[in-house]
Motif scaffolding. Structure first.
Motif, short mmCIF file in Angstrom:
data_model
loop_
_atom_site.label_atom_id
_atom_site.label_comp_id
_atom_site.label_asym_id
_atom_site.label_seq_id
_atom_site.Cartn_x
_atom_site.Cartn_y
_atom_site.Cartn_z
N GLN A 239 0.85 -1.19 0.00
CA GLN A 239 0.00 0.00 0.00
C GLN A 239 0.88 1.24 0.00
O GLN A 239 1.70 1.40 0.91
N ARG A 241 1.62 5.12 0.38
CA ARG A 241 1.09 6.33 1.00
C ARG A 241 1.68 7.57 0.32
O ARG A 241 2.71 7.47 -0.36
N ILE A 276 -0.88 -5.85 5.73
CA ILE A 276 -0.40 -5.10 4.57
C ILE A 276 0.87 -4.38 4.97
O ILE A 276 1.22 -4.28 6.15
N ASP A 278 2.58 -0.62 4.44
CA ASP A 278 2.31 0.73 3.94
C ASP A 278 3.48 1.68 4.22
O ASP A 278 3.28 2.87 4.39
N GLY A 447 -5.17 0.32 6.81
CA GLY A 447 -3.73 0.32 6.60
C GLY A 447 -3.06 -0.53 7.63
O GLY A 447 -3.67 -0.94 8.61
N ASN A 457 -7.19 7.38 -0.18
CA ASN A 457 -7.18 6.14 0.57
C ASN A 457 -7.99 5.11 -0.18
O ASN A 457 -9.19 5.22 -0.30
N SER A 460 -10.16 -1.09 0.27
CA SER A 460 -10.99 -1.88 -0.62
C SER A 460 -12.31 -2.19 0.04
O SER A 460 -12.42 -2.32 1.24
N GLN A 468 -12.68 1.24 -5.78
CA GLN A 468 -12.05 1.70 -4.56
C GLN A 468 -12.41 3.16 -4.32
O GLN A 468 -12.61 3.93 -5.25
N VAL A 490 -3.78 7.51 1.21
CA VAL A 490 -3.43 6.10 1.22
C VAL A 490 -4.05 5.45 0.00
O VAL A 490 -5.21 5.68 -0.27
N THR A 492 -4.59 1.63 -1.71
CA THR A 492 -4.39 0.18 -1.64
C THR A 492 -4.10 -0.33 -3.02
O THR A 492 -4.85 -0.08 -3.95
#
Length: 493
Positions: A239, A241, A276, A278, A447, A457, A460, A468, A490, A492
């Motif tokens: 992910q 940022r 995840i 990030d 996140g 951001n 999902s 998204q 953010v 994804t």
């Protein structure tokens, strides 16, 4: 005659002769022969002279047996020569240069003696030899790990760094080649807490019962082996940022990383909680045009290491434009059991919303891709002014006038009082129907370990569409004409 004997000279000669005879009688041993006193020749016996094979074509054949392996040798020579020579100077050979086929054969012995010494006896004069054909075969070498790494660490797959890889050649007699079960090198990793590198391990040939075949010739004889010793690891989605702002009038179209997943390393109890990664952050102030930008992927939180440690982001930017969406419905979420809610203001239960972004992005957006959410969780019956939150696709932001605040007036009613039996049942109210509590989305983006919410951001899963969305609190955003104007976002992947 009497006259000669009485002569003084004759008497002297006779006296000398008598003296020599007397000396001989006293000093000569009658047991010793005159020959042994004057001889300088002697003999020597070598009981176990090693028989050395010579002349064998070692590319085709191998000597597997010989009987006998030693010979008895008797030699003769001057005493001085015999004393000067050592046993190693007496060489007994069996010449195998004439061997043209494998099998059991009887061959004569030959000898090489030091100078001045000759053979008296050689026993035996012939020996039996067993000749076998040799063959060379290619095998894939294996690496066997000995020991266990330090507590909490795990082993990766051994990697062979040798130029030829795993391929090695083994040379053995044909009969022995059929017995080969494995060619392997052993690598000791006992208590290792870091990768074992530059380790040269000797190759050993084992038969099918696991016993070493000592006469095997392996080429190369060693392997250059590396084995990773790391903390536990797993692959998780990446992910990306964002920080900073794009130049005025610019908007992101796509940000595509070179990988969708990264490998993270951490203690097992920490690893289980990671879903995840990030930690890769794109500084938007450095994006001036479309192209590729490298970003670091450093360890964050309890993650000890990340692979790869650097990620390429393929970025496409365009000039930002705006678009107006009319009559976007307002959705109420979080209504408590026994309560119902309806929108008082605006009476239509909809809002007109202006959004900003790249033209290609805005062209694909429909009403199903945008949501305006009013969260009423925890509110008591009565009339309330509720701040709205916007769910927007990635790389899209609202355009709000200075000081503009998005809010609605909502009336919450106790349905149990009106029904009188505690069962509110299904009651229609004005405005947008209330969503069930299970569809409620928490504020902020998803996140790893609390990643910050933001414009793009891409958490999902939106209940309104399959795309998204970015969750946006419209009351907390500063007005701006540029896409991605706030500090952090953010996305994804």
């Amino acid at each position: 005659m009497d006259k000669w004997l009485s002569h003084p000279t004759a008497l002297k000669i006779i006296s000398v002769l008598l003296g020599i005879l007397l000396f001989a009688v006293v000093h000569i041993d009658p047991e010793t022969s005159p020959q042994s006193i004057t001889s300088s020749i002697d003999t020597k016996i070598i009981e176990a002279a090693t028989i050395i094979p010579i002349g064998l074509d070692e590319e085709k054949y191998v000597l597997t047996a010989m009987e006998p392996t030693v010979a008895r040798l008797v030699v003769e020579g001057k005493i001085s020569n015999l004393r000067a020579a050592t046993n190693a100077d007496y060489v007994v050979n069996v010449d195998l240069s004439g061997v043209t086929k494998p099998g059991l054969q009887e061959l004569p012995l030959t000898i090489k003696l030091p100078r001045g010494i000759k053979e008296v006896e050689l026993s035996p004069r012939r020996v039996m030899v067993q000749i076998e054909e040799i063959v060379t075969k290619t095998f894939d070498a294996q690496v066997m790990i000995d020991g266990d790494p330090a507590a909490g660490f795990v082993l990766g797959e051994p990697e062979i760094q040798s130029e030829g890889g795993r391929s090695v050649q083994v040379t053995l007699p044909r009969d022995d080649m059929d017995k080969v079960g494995l060619v392997a090198a052993s690598l000791d990793v006992s208590n290792a807490d870091k990768t074992v590198v530059n380790k040269r391990a000797k190759l050993v040939v084992y038969d099918k019962e696991g016993q070493e075949i000592p006469n095997a010739i392996v080429q190369p004889s060693t392997l250059h082996v590396e084995v990773k010793v790391t903390l536990p690891f797993k692959q998780v989605p990446l992910q990306v940022r964002y920080t900073g702002e794009l130049s005025e009038g610019m908007s992101l179209v796509t940000v595509k990383p070179s990988v969708d997943f990264v490998t993270v390393y951490a203690p097992q109890e920490e690893l289980d909680a990671i879903s995840i990664y990030d930690g890769a952050v794109l500084d938007l102030t450095k994006v001036k045009q479309s192209g590729t930008i490298k970003v670091k992927a450093p360890p964050v939180d309890h993650i000890q290491a990340v692979n790869p440690g650097e990620i390429d982001l393929d970025i496409v930017v365009e000039v930002a434009t705006t678009r107006k969406l009319s009559n976007v419905p307002i959705t109420i979420t979080g209504t408590e059991p026994g309560l119902t809610a309806q929108i008082i203001t605006p009476a239509s239960g909809t809002l007109d919303l202006e959004i900003s972004g790249a033209e290609a992005v805005l062209a694909e957006i429909g009403l199903d891709d945008v949501a305006i959410v009013a969260k009423v969780a925890g509110l008591e019956p009565g009339t309330h002014t509720v701040a709205l939150e916007l769910e927007l696709p990635p790389y899209v932001q609202p355009v709000l006038a200075d000081g503009q605040s998005l809010s609605v007036t909502i009336e919450i009613m106790d349905t149990t009082a009106s029904n009188g039996d505690g069962d509110p049942g299904d009651v229609e109210v004005g405005g947008t129907p209330t969503d069930p509590p299970e569809d409620e989305q928490e504020e902020g983006g998803t996140g790893n370990n609390g990643a910050e919410s933001g414009n793009a951001n891409a958490a999902s899963g939106d209940s309104h569409s399959g795309n998204q969305h970015a969750l946006v609190d419209a009351n907390r955003r500063s007005p701006s004409n540029s896409l991605l104007s706030w500090e952090k976002e953010v996305a994804t992947i």
